[in-house]
Design an enzyme around this catalytic site. Structure first.
Site, mmCIF file in Angstrom:
data_model
loop_
_atom_site.group_PDB
_atom_site.id
_atom_site.type_symbol
_atom_site.label_atom_id
_atom_site.label_comp_id
_atom_site.label_asym_id
_atom_site.label_seq_id
_atom_site.Cartn_x
_atom_site.Cartn_y
_atom_site.Cartn_z
ATOM 1 N N HIS A 20 40.506 31.580 29.260
ATOM 2 C CA HIS A 20 41.916 31.208 29.446
ATOM 3 C C HIS A 20 42.629 31.417 28.117
ATOM 4 O O HIS A 20 42.775 30.509 27.305
ATOM 5 C CB HIS A 20 42.005 29.749 29.906
ATOM 6 C CG HIS A 20 43.390 29.268 30.183
ATOM 7 N ND1 HIS A 20 43.652 27.990 30.622
ATOM 8 C CD2 HIS A 20 44.606 29.880 30.112
ATOM 9 C CE1 HIS A 20 44.951 27.826 30.792
ATOM 10 N NE2 HIS A 20 45.547 28.972 30.470
ATOM 11 N N HIS A 22 45.952 33.730 26.468
ATOM 12 C CA HIS A 22 47.096 34.630 26.616
ATOM 13 C C HIS A 22 47.214 35.490 25.368
ATOM 14 O O HIS A 22 47.222 34.977 24.241
ATOM 15 C CB HIS A 22 48.372 33.818 26.839
ATOM 16 C CG HIS A 22 48.336 33.018 28.102
ATOM 17 N ND1 HIS A 22 48.794 33.505 29.304
ATOM 18 C CD2 HIS A 22 47.872 31.764 28.354
ATOM 19 C CE1 HIS A 22 48.632 32.590 30.248
ATOM 20 N NE2 HIS A 22 48.061 31.527 29.692
ATOM 21 N N HIS A 211 47.052 30.200 37.570
ATOM 22 C CA HIS A 211 47.347 28.903 36.972
ATOM 23 C C HIS A 211 47.807 27.969 38.096
ATOM 24 O O HIS A 211 48.534 28.389 38.995
ATOM 25 C CB HIS A 211 48.480 29.009 35.959
ATOM 26 C CG HIS A 211 48.092 29.613 34.644
ATOM 27 N ND1 HIS A 211 47.393 30.797 34.551
ATOM 28 C CD2 HIS A 211 48.327 29.211 33.367
ATOM 29 C CE1 HIS A 211 47.208 31.085 33.263
ATOM 30 N NE2 HIS A 211 47.758 30.144 32.525
ATOM 31 N N GLU A 214 49.275 22.408 36.455
ATOM 32 C CA GLU A 214 49.718 22.145 35.085
ATOM 33 C C GLU A 214 51.044 21.396 35.116
ATOM 34 O O GLU A 214 51.187 20.313 34.542
ATOM 35 C CB GLU A 214 49.853 23.452 34.314
ATOM 36 C CG GLU A 214 50.308 23.272 32.875
ATOM 37 C CD GLU A 214 50.534 24.598 32.160
ATOM 38 O OE1 GLU A 214 50.549 24.601 30.919
ATOM 39 O OE2 GLU A 214 50.722 25.635 32.844
ATOM 40 N N ASP A 297 44.015 28.611 25.252
ATOM 41 C CA ASP A 297 45.244 28.942 25.971
ATOM 42 C C ASP A 297 46.184 29.796 25.106
ATOM 43 O O ASP A 297 46.267 31.005 25.277
ATOM 44 C CB ASP A 297 45.922 27.666 26.461
ATOM 45 C CG ASP A 297 47.002 27.912 27.504
ATOM 46 O OD1 ASP A 297 47.267 29.084 27.850
ATOM 47 O OD2 ASP A 297 47.599 26.935 27.989
ATOM 48 N N ASP A 298 46.890 29.177 24.164
ATOM 49 C CA ASP A 298 47.861 29.875 23.308
ATOM 50 C C ASP A 298 47.747 29.365 21.874
ATOM 51 O O ASP A 298 48.521 28.492 21.453
ATOM 52 C CB ASP A 298 49.286 29.652 23.819
ATOM 53 C CG ASP A 298 49.546 30.294 25.156
ATOM 54 O OD1 ASP A 298 49.637 31.529 25.211
ATOM 55 O OD2 ASP A 298 49.654 29.564 26.156
#
Length: 355
Positions: A20, A22, A211, A214, A297-298
């Site tokens: 996961h 990005h 996704h 969330e 994630d980011d």
């Protein structure tokens, strides 16, 4: 006298797959500064870059996060930019002992600089091939629809994902291994994207990796979005899923289909999905028999990386090494990596646990 506490195993040495992640959200802060300067762009304000890790600043809402993310995408305008980004992402993954990563690019926001979305994917595949050879970290892509751009655009991307999987390679392997669903969940539940996922994933060649859970699509509908991702989109794994906690139907759907949650703890905290990192439901899900993986994630936007997320699981959530190792194992077993790499990763985790 109490027996001495066993020495903690080195989390750097634990083999990992990151599922996961990005692409643009994994850009290094200095790279963002350099590219903004290169194109005379204003540097976006990123809360995690302006605060200490002990007291991170949270995004006021999901739209504020999207604004910063789109700004990071806007500075990718050449093959050179993409090659630098992908190489640096692979280098950073290697430092955390990541063997394999499934990376989701948001090329919809910058493909105009490359001629077309297909041309952009070719540039990304070439960049990944080069980065793999230099770092040894295997990379795959997940082509993803952006919820807020609508179902017609999602359908176009579904066809593109299939074409890329058939025609583009990263060192002899399909460049695209999955189809995802990104963007603001509010007012955009999974159901309307059923046709796009059927086109992309209906025959099983691409994994369904949306996704969900969330941000609730509507008040009280967070768990329902997880159920829909499982039953309508036939998800193999779900990014986040935090809002499935305490919902019997969502838990039943996840367990019946053996769907994995690719969680991001710091991400969920900084986007106000959970009240505190200590209250993240990953341990709850594991206790309920739902498999989870640990992810960043980011990193650019949240000031973390996969290694720090594993450390957080140990230090803040008090997960023991066996539980942490099981999450690492699942990251290989439920990935779209080649079988030999899945086996290598699992064997490496077992070896780490035996030390």
């Amino acid at each position: 006298m109490p027996s001495p506490k066993p020495k903690a195993r080195d989390l750097v040495c634990l083999p990992k797959a990151e599922l996961h992640l990005h692409l643009e959200g994994a850009m290094r802060p200095q790279t963002l500064r350099d590219l903004c300067r290169k194109y005379s762009m204003e540097m976006p304000t990123i809360p995690a870059m302006a605060a200490s890790s002990s007291s991170p600043t949270r995004f006021r809402d999901f739209s504020a996060f999207v604004d910063v993310y789109v700004a990071a995408c806007a500075c990718l305008r050449s093959k050179e930019d993409v090659r630098r980004l992908v190489l640096e992402v692979a280098q950073d993954l290697k430092l955390s002992n990541v063997f394999y990563a499934e990376i989701a690019p948001s090329f919809t926001f910058y493909s105009r600089h490359f001629g077309s979305m297909e041309d952009t994917m070719r540039a990304l595949a070439d960049a990944a091939s080069r980065a793999e050879k230099e770092t040894g970290v295997l990379l795959s892509y997940v082509v993803s629809a952006e919820r807020h751009l609508g179902t017609d655009e999602a359908l176009k991307l579904a066809h593109l994902a299939r074409k890329c999987a058939d025609q583009m390679e990263i060192n002899g392997r399909p460049a695209v291994v999955g189809f995802g669903l990104h963007g603001p969940e509010e007012s955009h539940p999974p159901g309307p994207f059923e046709e796009a996922f059927a086109v992309a994933c209906g025959d099983g060649k691409l994994a369904s990796l949306p996704h969900a859970g969330e941000i609730a699509p509507a008040p009280g509908k967070g768990a329902e979005s997880v159920v829909d991702a499982v039953r309508i989109l036939n998800a193999k794994r779900i990014a986040h899923g935090a809002l499935a906690k305490d919902d019997a139907e969502a838990l039943r759907a996840l367990k019946q289909r053996d769907v994995v949650l690719d969680v991001g703890i710091t991400s969920n905290f900084l986007l106000n999905v959970i009240e505190s990192r200590e209250n993240h439901p990953i341990k709850y899900f594991l206790d309920e028999g739902i498999k989870c993986t640990i992810n960043s994630d980011d990193p650019l936007l949240f000031g973390c990386n996969i290694l720090s997320e594993y450390q957080l699981c140990r230090d803040v959530l008090e997960m023991d090494d066996f539980t942490i190792a099981q999450c690492a194992k699942v990251s290989f077993q439920y990935s779209c990596a080649p079988e030999w790499l899945r086996n290598k990763g699992v064997e490496g985790v077992d070896k780490w646990l035996s030390t």
